[in-house]
Design an enzyme around this catalytic site. Structure first.
Site, PDB file in Angstrom:
ATOM      1  N   TRP A  28       0.822  -1.213   0.000  1.00  0.00           N
ATOM      2  CA  TRP A  28       0.000   0.000   0.000  1.00  0.00           C
ATOM      3  C   TRP A  28       0.855   1.262   0.000  1.00  0.00           C
ATOM      4  O   TRP A  28       0.541   2.234  -0.693  1.00  0.00           O
ATOM      5  CB  TRP A  28      -0.987  -0.011   1.164  1.00  0.00           C
ATOM      6  CG  TRP A  28      -2.113  -0.965   0.902  1.00  0.00           C
ATOM      7  CD1 TRP A  28      -2.418  -2.095   1.602  1.00  0.00           C
ATOM      8  CD2 TRP A  28      -3.076  -0.905  -0.166  1.00  0.00           C
ATOM      9  NE1 TRP A  28      -3.508  -2.733   1.043  1.00  0.00           N
ATOM     10  CE2 TRP A  28      -3.919  -2.028  -0.040  1.00  0.00           C
ATOM     11  CE3 TRP A  28      -3.293  -0.015  -1.227  1.00  0.00           C
ATOM     12  CZ2 TRP A  28      -4.978  -2.277  -0.937  1.00  0.00           C
ATOM     13  CZ3 TRP A  28      -4.347  -0.266  -2.114  1.00  0.00           C
ATOM     14  CH2 TRP A  28      -5.167  -1.383  -1.956  1.00  0.00           C
ATOM     15  N   ASP A  55      -1.526   6.664   6.161  1.00  0.00           N
ATOM     16  CA  ASP A  55      -2.605   5.841   5.617  1.00  0.00           C
ATOM     17  C   ASP A  55      -2.958   4.786   6.662  1.00  0.00           C
ATOM     18  O   ASP A  55      -2.296   3.757   6.765  1.00  0.00           O
ATOM     19  CB  ASP A  55      -2.146   5.175   4.311  1.00  0.00           C
ATOM     20  CG  ASP A  55      -3.166   4.186   3.765  1.00  0.00           C
ATOM     21  OD1 ASP A  55      -4.257   4.046   4.362  1.00  0.00           O
ATOM     22  OD2 ASP A  55      -2.868   3.555   2.719  1.00  0.00           O
ATOM     23  N   LYS A  71     -12.199  -1.664   6.369  1.00  0.00           N
ATOM     24  CA  LYS A  71     -11.446  -2.560   7.226  1.00  0.00           C
ATOM     25  C   LYS A  71     -11.961  -2.468   8.668  1.00  0.00           C
ATOM     26  O   LYS A  71     -12.286  -3.470   9.282  1.00  0.00           O
ATOM     27  CB  LYS A  71      -9.954  -2.225   7.210  1.00  0.00           C
ATOM     28  CG  LYS A  71      -9.107  -2.588   5.972  1.00  0.00           C
ATOM     29  CD  LYS A  71      -9.739  -2.445   4.638  1.00  0.00           C
ATOM     30  CE  LYS A  71      -8.909  -2.881   3.466  1.00  0.00           C
ATOM     31  NZ  LYS A  71      -7.959  -1.948   2.941  1.00  0.00           N
TER      32      LYS A  71
END
Ligand code: PLP
Length: 361
Positions: free
Chosen positions: A102, A173, A197
């Protein structure tokens, strides 16, 4: 229906109590005669929902008054563009720590707008993966900002210390570990995350941005990514993802009822400790992340004999343990154990793992 536990990395399971409440009021929300998703986002009743959700998220994370809390579209990846557009000018450099998929994705997107310099990453020593100590990073004091991903969802790598960037604004993030543990928001210029999530359904993202980061967006910034504009309009510049925001609000209430982030942090530690112990105590399984960087949310593990992977997945699924297949670039298995996963689910997984090892070892 037999009990199932869903270990999906995202969209991930949501708290059962929240799902039941949403089901109960699905068709006739608060006596309105329609669903909350069928109402105007400008209606008084819906605005109350968003105000409560915002208030409760602020409370959960102790967000200081000089930060804006935005609910917006575009998931985690949308922010890969929003961050450079809002925080930098053309020609700027930004520092990026790359510790997995990511944070790598964020670099690729940022390079469309500025020069993203990779200042550090991971080391593999004797097969064990760890985040490089900060003393080895090449930080640039003139960088527009420093970007990192404190929890790499794919690789199961978590960073617990807040980087010391000598005043360069920190952007994090937190898509896969927001609300999983206590943080000091004051350390960050921007915190963002896709909701699917640990917060709610996909299609929603949360941005917590310090006031000093507003009013700097590039002229070409799309309105729906412009932090100042979104803040000025209380996250209603365009129609927000109304149902997702409502459901996120229910999750925040569930978390507060439970005892807040301090309590869920305790539970997350207990759950992940149990699972890593089970992996470490059995030669049949392995996890190759250094102890200090092991994620409490995403636990990847490998079977010693990869020829048994297919059987493990088939039998675990049949036992009601869903979505344990590892990400294709890592292989093996991954158990995502976000806030909503009860400890009973982790215990059921460990019991299955021990039994599978005994039968196939
Ligand atoms: C899932 C995830 C994303 C991407 O989220 P999308 O909503 O699919 O854009 C970004 N960063 C991290 C750390 C993630 O786990």
């Amino acid at each position: 229906m037999a009990v199932t536990y869903n270990f999906s990395a995202g969209p991930a399971m949501l708290p059962t109590d929240v799902m039941l409440k949403a089901q109960q009021e699905f068709i006739n929300w608060q006596g309105q005669g329609c669903s909350v998703m069928e109402m105007s986002h400008r209606s008084k009743a819906y605005i109350e929902v968003t105000e409560r959700a915002t208030h409760n998220l602020r409370k959960l994370l102790a967000v200081p008054d000089d930060y804006q809390v935005l609910f917006t579209h575009g998931g985690g990846r949308g922010q890969f563009s929003a961050v450079p557009l809002n925080l930098s000018a053309a020609g700027d450099h930004a520092d990026h720590l790359v510790t997995g998929s990511w944070s790598k994705g964020a670099v690729n997107e940022a390079n469309n707008y500025l020069t993203a310099d990779v200042v550090g990453g991971i080391d593999v020593v004797d097969g064990i993966t760890q985040v490089q100590p900060q003393s080895q990073w090449n930080l640039n004091e003139k960088a527009a900002y420093f970007h990192y991903c404190p929890n790499e969802t794919v690789e199961g790598i978590e960073i617990n210390e807040v980087p010391d960037t000598q005043g360069v604004p920190i952007v994090a993030d937190m898509s896969s570990n927001i609300l999983s543990k206590q943080i000091d928001v004051n350390n960050y210029a921007v915190i963002y995350g896709g909701a699917q999530k640990n917060i709610g359904p996909s299609g929603l993202s949360v941005v917590i941005v310090h006031n000093s980061m507003l009013d700097k967006a590039r002229i070409e910034t799309p309105s729906i990514l412009n932090y100042s504009l979104i803040a000025k309009h209380d996250s209603m510049y365009n129609t927000p993802p109304t149902f997702a925001w409502y459901l996120a609000g229910l999750v925040f209430e569930w978390l507060l009822d439970l005892g807040g982030v301090a309590e869920i942090e305790k539970r997350n530690k207990e759950k992940s400790d149990l699972l890593y112990q089970a992996i470490d105590n059995n030669d049949f399984y392995s996890n190759s992340v250094a102890v200090q960087n092991r994620s409490r949310m995403n636990v990847p593990f490998h079977l010693a004999d990869t020829k048994l992977d297919a059987l493990f997945l088939q039998e675990s699924e049949a036992a009601g343990l869903k979505a344990l297949k590892g990400h294709r670039i890592v292989g093996g298995m991954r158990a995502s154990i976000y806030n909503a996963m009860p400890i009973e689910g982790v215990k059921a997984l460990i019991e299955f793992m021990n039994d599978f090892a005994k039968r196939n070892g």
